[in-house]
Design a protein around this motif. Structure first.
Motif, short mmCIF file in Angstrom:
data_model
loop_
_atom_site.label_atom_id
_atom_site.label_comp_id
_atom_site.label_asym_id
_atom_site.label_seq_id
_atom_site.Cartn_x
_atom_site.Cartn_y
_atom_site.Cartn_z
N THR A 190 0.70 -1.42 0.39
CA THR A 190 -0.13 -0.01 0.08
C THR A 190 1.05 1.16 0.10
O THR A 190 2.36 1.44 0.72
CB THR A 190 -1.06 0.16 1.22
N ALA A 196 -0.06 -0.77 -4.80
CA ALA A 196 -1.50 0.75 -4.36
C ALA A 196 -1.19 1.33 -4.18
O ALA A 196 -0.37 1.70 -3.07
CB ALA A 196 -2.10 -0.86 -3.36
N CYS A 197 -2.61 2.41 -4.29
CA CYS A 197 -2.26 4.11 -4.28
C CYS A 197 -3.51 4.77 -4.71
O CYS A 197 -4.36 4.07 -4.93
CB CYS A 197 -1.29 3.93 -5.37
N LEU A 203 -6.33 2.21 -4.46
CA LEU A 203 -6.71 1.66 -3.39
C LEU A 203 -6.40 3.53 -2.62
O LEU A 203 -5.50 3.72 -2.01
CB LEU A 203 -5.95 0.82 -2.21
N LEU A 252 -7.19 4.64 1.66
CA LEU A 252 -7.18 4.20 2.34
C LEU A 252 -8.48 4.99 3.40
O LEU A 252 -8.51 4.12 4.60
CB LEU A 252 -6.19 3.53 3.47
N ASN A 297 1.56 -3.62 4.26
CA ASN A 297 0.63 -2.24 5.18
C ASN A 297 1.37 -0.71 5.36
O ASN A 297 2.39 -0.52 6.37
CB ASN A 297 0.05 -2.33 6.30
N HIS A 306 -6.08 0.44 7.13
CA HIS A 306 -5.51 -1.55 7.27
C HIS A 306 -5.93 -2.37 7.19
O HIS A 306 -5.58 -3.30 7.15
CB HIS A 306 -4.25 -1.04 7.43
#
Ligand SMILES: NC(=O)c1ccc[n+]([C@@H]2O[C@H](COP(=O)([O-])OP(=O)(O)OC[C@H]3O[C@@H](n4cnc5c(N)ncnc54)[C@H](OP(=O)(O)O)[C@@H]3O)[C@@H](O)[C@H]2O)c1
Length: 305
Positions: free
Chosen positions: A21, A45-46, A73, A75, A100, A127
């Motif tokens: 991430t 993942a961003c 992604l 969060l 994470n 996360h």
């Protein structure tokens, strides 16, 4: 091989699938790059796809064979976390490492889409939900790992269960909220390890911190004029992002790593240097807090593990 743990110690990773991430910047970027160089399939993942695509294309310049998938992604938005997991499961059948890594630090007060204080919401709750939603795949991949990135700032962290979101009596201070979120990362790591052990799951949970590393993380602190002035000196004293990423890379791939361990730099005050085993404060090992916080995280995110 040198005694210091470096990227030359990373074993071959072909056949492994890994999610990082915040893989477009700083420590996450260095981690994606290192894993891809060793043959892993890496999901970068961003929250901003353009930034992710740019990062991937830079990495492919030096590693044209790199198997890197850019996926969206955010969060700070549980709907985005759910969408990410759905898409991931459609295209992948295993998950060897969930790193994470993404995080924000010392931001002014704001809330995530779901109404959480932003640092706790992004650094931990997002996360937590991601890990929980991916748990079936983590469990079914032998030897899988969840690595959570904490910070020296966890040492000033305090879990105030009556006011986790700084909405009641607690005065909001950006670094106070950051400290809480980074202590949260460790409470979660150790409880997750206990969960794996209690259920005989062939997976481990490990934590890492990068000391002081020259990334974009401190940009909010640098908005203050004094900090802006000091910034070149402070940044000059920090280690590179590539060096700072080594503890989390080691936690993710070193075959000798054990569940429940915590890696950080070995130099003065754990601010720089090669990755070694380090200690977290007793509050991070408080089992009652960890269990309580796990339940609160389940309640808040709606994701049960
Ligand atoms: N650098 C240090 O000295 C230091 C020290 C202790 C701990 N850490 C920890 O190291 C980790 C990585 O930080 P870094 O230093 O590499 O900082 P960074 O360069 O600012 O990278 C942070 C990453 O997190 C992403 N991110 C932020 N909010 C997100 C969200 N809502 N959803 C998805 N991604 C999000 C950022 O995306 P954008 O590019 O879109 O902003 C970026 O990719 C963090 O957990 C941080 O707490 C760093």
């Amino acid at each position: 091989m040198s005694k210091e743990w470096t990227t030359t110690n990373i074993p071959g990773l072909s056949g492994k699938t890994m999610i990082v991430t915040g893989g477009n910047s700083g420590l996450g970027y260095e981690s994606v790059k290192a894993f891809a160089l060793k043959g892993a399939k890496v999901i970068l993942a961003c929250r901003n796809l353009e930034k992710g695509i740019k990062a991937k294309s830079e990495m492919l310049d030096s590693n044209p064979e790199g198997d890197i998938d850019v996926m969206k992604l955010d969060l700070a938005d549980l709907a985005s976390v759910r969408l990410f997991v759905e898409e991931y499961k459609q295209n992948n059948s295993r998950l060897d490492v969930l790193l994470n890594n993404a995080g924000i630090m010392a931001t002014p007060y704001f809330k995530t889409k779901d109404g959480f204080e932003a640092q706790l919401g992004t650094n931990h709750l997002g996360h937590f939900a991601l890990t929980g939603l991916l748990m079936d795949m983590i469990k079914s991949t032998p030897g899988s790992r969840v690595v959570n990135v904490s910070s020296m700032a966890h040492k000033s962290g305090k879990m105030d269960f009556n006011d986790l979101m700084f909405e009641k009596d607690r005065k909001f201070k950006p670094m106070r909220a950051y400290g809480q979120s980074k202590l949260a990362n460790l409470l979660f790591t150790y409880e997750l390890q206990r969960y794996f052990e209690a259920n005989n799951i062939d997976s481990i949970a490990v934590a890492a911190h990068p000391g002081g590393s020259n990334t974009r993380l401190a940009s909010h602190l640098e908005e203050k004029p004094v900090m802006r002035m000091l910034s070149p000196v402070v940044r000059g004293m920090m280690q590179s992002a590539a060096m700072g990423a080594l503890p989390q890379i080691r936690a993710a791939v070193d075959p000798d790593v054990k569940g429940g361990e915590y890696y950080g730099p070995k130099g003065f005050a754990e601010m720089f240097g090669s990755p070694v085993l380090v200690k977290s404060i007793p509050a991070a090992h408080n089992i009652d807090d960890a269990k309580r916080f796990w339940s609160v995280s389940e309640e808040l995110t709606g994701v049960s593990i």
